[in-house]
Scaffold this motif. Structure first.
Motif, short mmCIF file in Angstrom:
data_model
loop_
_atom_site.label_atom_id
_atom_site.label_comp_id
_atom_site.label_asym_id
_atom_site.label_seq_id
_atom_site.Cartn_x
_atom_site.Cartn_y
_atom_site.Cartn_z
N ASP A 174 20.84 -10.66 26.31
CA ASP A 174 19.66 -11.14 27.04
C ASP A 174 18.45 -10.25 26.74
O ASP A 174 18.26 -9.21 27.37
N ASP A 175 17.63 -10.66 25.80
CA ASP A 175 16.44 -9.88 25.44
C ASP A 175 15.40 -9.90 26.56
O ASP A 175 14.66 -8.92 26.74
N ILE A 176 15.32 -10.99 27.31
CA ILE A 176 14.35 -11.07 28.41
C ILE A 176 14.73 -10.08 29.51
O ILE A 176 13.86 -9.49 30.17
N PHE A 177 16.03 -9.87 29.71
CA PHE A 177 16.47 -8.87 30.69
C PHE A 177 15.98 -7.48 30.30
O PHE A 177 15.54 -6.70 31.16
N LYS A 178 16.05 -7.15 29.04
CA LYS A 178 15.59 -5.84 28.58
C LYS A 178 14.09 -5.68 28.84
O LYS A 178 13.62 -4.62 29.27
N THR A 179 13.34 -6.75 28.61
CA THR A 179 11.90 -6.71 28.91
C THR A 179 11.67 -6.56 30.40
O THR A 179 10.81 -5.77 30.83
N ALA A 180 12.44 -7.29 31.21
CA ALA A 180 12.30 -7.21 32.67
C ALA A 180 12.66 -5.82 33.18
O ALA A 180 11.98 -5.27 34.07
N LEU A 181 13.71 -5.22 32.62
CA LEU A 181 14.12 -3.87 33.03
C LEU A 181 13.03 -2.86 32.68
O LEU A 181 12.68 -1.99 33.49
N LYS A 182 12.49 -2.98 31.47
CA LYS A 182 11.43 -2.06 31.04
C LYS A 182 10.20 -2.20 31.93
O LYS A 182 9.63 -1.19 32.38
N ASN A 183 9.79 -3.43 32.23
CA ASN A 183 8.62 -3.65 33.08
C ASN A 183 8.86 -3.14 34.50
O ASN A 183 7.97 -2.54 35.12
N THR A 184 10.07 -3.37 35.03
CA THR A 184 10.38 -2.92 36.39
C THR A 184 10.33 -1.40 36.49
O THR A 184 9.75 -0.85 37.43
N LEU A 185 10.94 -0.71 35.52
CA LEU A 185 10.91 0.76 35.53
C LEU A 185 9.49 1.28 35.34
O LEU A 185 9.11 2.28 35.97
N PHE A 186 8.71 0.60 34.52
CA PHE A 186 7.32 1.01 34.32
C PHE A 186 6.53 0.92 35.63
O PHE A 186 5.83 1.87 36.02
N PHE A 187 6.63 -0.22 36.31
CA PHE A 187 5.91 -0.39 37.57
C PHE A 187 6.41 0.58 38.63
O PHE A 187 5.63 1.14 39.41
N ALA A 188 7.74 0.80 38.67
CA ALA A 188 8.30 1.70 39.68
C ALA A 188 7.87 3.14 39.45
O ALA A 188 7.49 3.84 40.39
N LEU A 189 7.93 3.59 38.19
CA LEU A 189 7.57 4.98 37.88
C LEU A 189 6.08 5.24 38.01
O LEU A 189 5.66 6.37 38.26
N LEU A 190 5.26 4.21 37.84
CA LEU A 190 3.82 4.38 37.94
C LEU A 190 3.31 4.11 39.34
O LEU A 190 2.71 4.99 39.97
N THR A 191 3.57 2.92 39.87
CA THR A 191 2.99 2.55 41.16
C THR A 191 3.71 3.20 42.33
O THR A 191 3.08 3.50 43.35
N GLY A 192 5.03 3.44 42.21
CA GLY A 192 5.77 4.06 43.32
C GLY A 192 5.25 5.45 43.68
O GLY A 192 4.76 5.67 44.78
N PRO A 193 5.32 6.42 42.75
CA PRO A 193 4.81 7.77 43.06
C PRO A 193 3.31 7.79 43.34
O PRO A 193 2.85 8.51 44.23
N LEU A 194 2.52 7.01 42.59
CA LEU A 194 1.08 7.01 42.79
C LEU A 194 0.73 6.45 44.16
O LEU A 194 -0.14 7.01 44.87
N SER A 195 1.39 5.38 44.57
CA SER A 195 1.17 4.82 45.90
C SER A 195 1.56 5.82 46.98
O SER A 195 0.86 5.98 47.98
N TYR A 196 2.68 6.49 46.77
CA TYR A 196 3.18 7.49 47.74
C TYR A 196 2.18 8.62 47.92
O TYR A 196 1.86 9.00 49.05
N VAL A 197 1.68 9.14 46.82
CA VAL A 197 0.71 10.24 46.87
C VAL A 197 -0.60 9.78 47.51
O VAL A 197 -1.18 10.48 48.36
N LEU A 198 -1.08 8.61 47.13
CA LEU A 198 -2.33 8.10 47.70
C LEU A 198 -2.22 7.90 49.20
O LEU A 198 -3.14 8.23 49.95
N CYS A 199 -1.09 7.36 49.63
CA CYS A 199 -0.88 7.15 51.07
C CYS A 199 -0.95 8.47 51.83
O CYS A 199 -1.59 8.57 52.89
N PHE A 200 -0.30 9.50 51.27
CA PHE A 200 -0.30 10.79 51.97
C PHE A 200 -1.68 11.44 51.94
O PHE A 200 -2.14 11.99 52.94
#
Length: 298
Positions: free
Chosen positions: A66-92
């Protein structure tokens, strides 16, 4: 002695009586679905016929076919690693800055920053801002300033889609964690700050690291869990902005992949394998965050 024992049993029974309704609902609507998803991930199941066991073939298909799964996994990790910590820091940071203001102004700004989490038509507002014609607010402003000559296709051009989605995710995430941090800052005992000043705390940064952060560990942990969960679970906002599937799957996430196979194709065994992997990734991320936060101020 017997009376004390009876009283202890009575208090225990009362405590269980209060917690039983919540625990029952939690077990039925959270624990059981997770367990069912794990079991179904090893089966073929189309909701019309009984599930049939197929070992780990769903997982082999995910990673090898499933090549689309690999794309989805890459996009999910990208959003999580970028928006998760950045959102956390901004909130604090926002909570820390606002906490030092007077009560009335702090209340107004708290409502302002919490509003994104309760906005019902959030995607509609952002779709209007980034509309791909000259009537879109962003295009209208840029064309008026002479920065662009023709409207930019913010929500269909793969060059811009990811940036727009990141902005919207960050804006929508300034909610529950922010409110939690405000509550945690309000509960810091002022006597601890005074004692720290006497013991040699020289500035607000030392005060933050040695007093405030250790005193807010429960709130920091809760905020981390909320930020991680929301960053891994992005899907509905993206679909509202750019449709499903997104152009060239540029912002296709595991949630989208799960909805595709579970809600459209009814391949529930395969969808369960996707859900199980997403669940495991979130659990591992939470464990990592817990270890990091436990070291704060130690």
């Amino acid at each position: 002695m017997a009376n004390k024992h009876n009283n202890s049993l009575k208090q225990t029974a009362i405590s269980w009586g209060f917690t039983l309704p919540y625990m029952s609902v939690f077990f039925i609507f959270t624990v059981l679905p997770v367990l069912a998803s794990i079991v179904l991930s090893f089966t073929n199941f189309n909701m019309l016929q009984a599930p049939t066991f197929n070992s780990i073939n769903n997982y082999i298909r995910l990673f090898l076919e499933d090549d689309i799964f690999k794309t989805a996994l890459k996009n999910t990790l990208f959003f999580a690693l970028l928006t998760g910590p950045l959102s956390y820091v901004l909130c604090f940071v926002f909570a820390w800055l606002i906490n030092s203001l007077n009560r009335r102004l702090r209340t107004v700004l708290t409502l302002f920053y919490y509003a994104p989490s309760i906005a019902g038509n959030m995607a509609t507002i952002w779709a209007l801002i980034f509309s791909g014609d000259e009537y879109g607010l962003m295009n209208g402003m840029l064309m008026k300033l002479g920065i662009v000559q023709t409207p930019v296709q913010w929500l269909t051009d793969t060059t811009y889609i990811t940036g727009v989605v990141i902005i919207v995710i960050l804006w929508s995430s300034l909610g529950t964690s922010f409110l939690t941090f405000i509550a945690g800052l309000q509960n810091i005992d002022n006597s601890l700050l005074e004692a720290g000043a006497i013991d040699g705390v020289r500035n607000r940064w030392q005060e933050l690291y040695y007093i405030i952060l250790p005193g807010m560990r429960p709130q920091l942990m809760f905020g981390a869990v909320m930020s991680i969960s929301s960053s891994f679970g992005v899907g509905a906002v993206i679909t509202s902005l750019v449709g499903f599937p997104s152009p060239d799957y540029v912002v296709h996430t595991l949630v989208h992949h799960l909805e595709d196979y579970g809600g459209s194709r009814y391949e529930m065994g395969y969808a369960s394998a996707i859900a199980t992997l997403l669940f495991l990734i979130m659990i591992l991320s939470n464990k990592l965050i817990q270890k990091m936060i436990s070291r704060i101020g130690s």
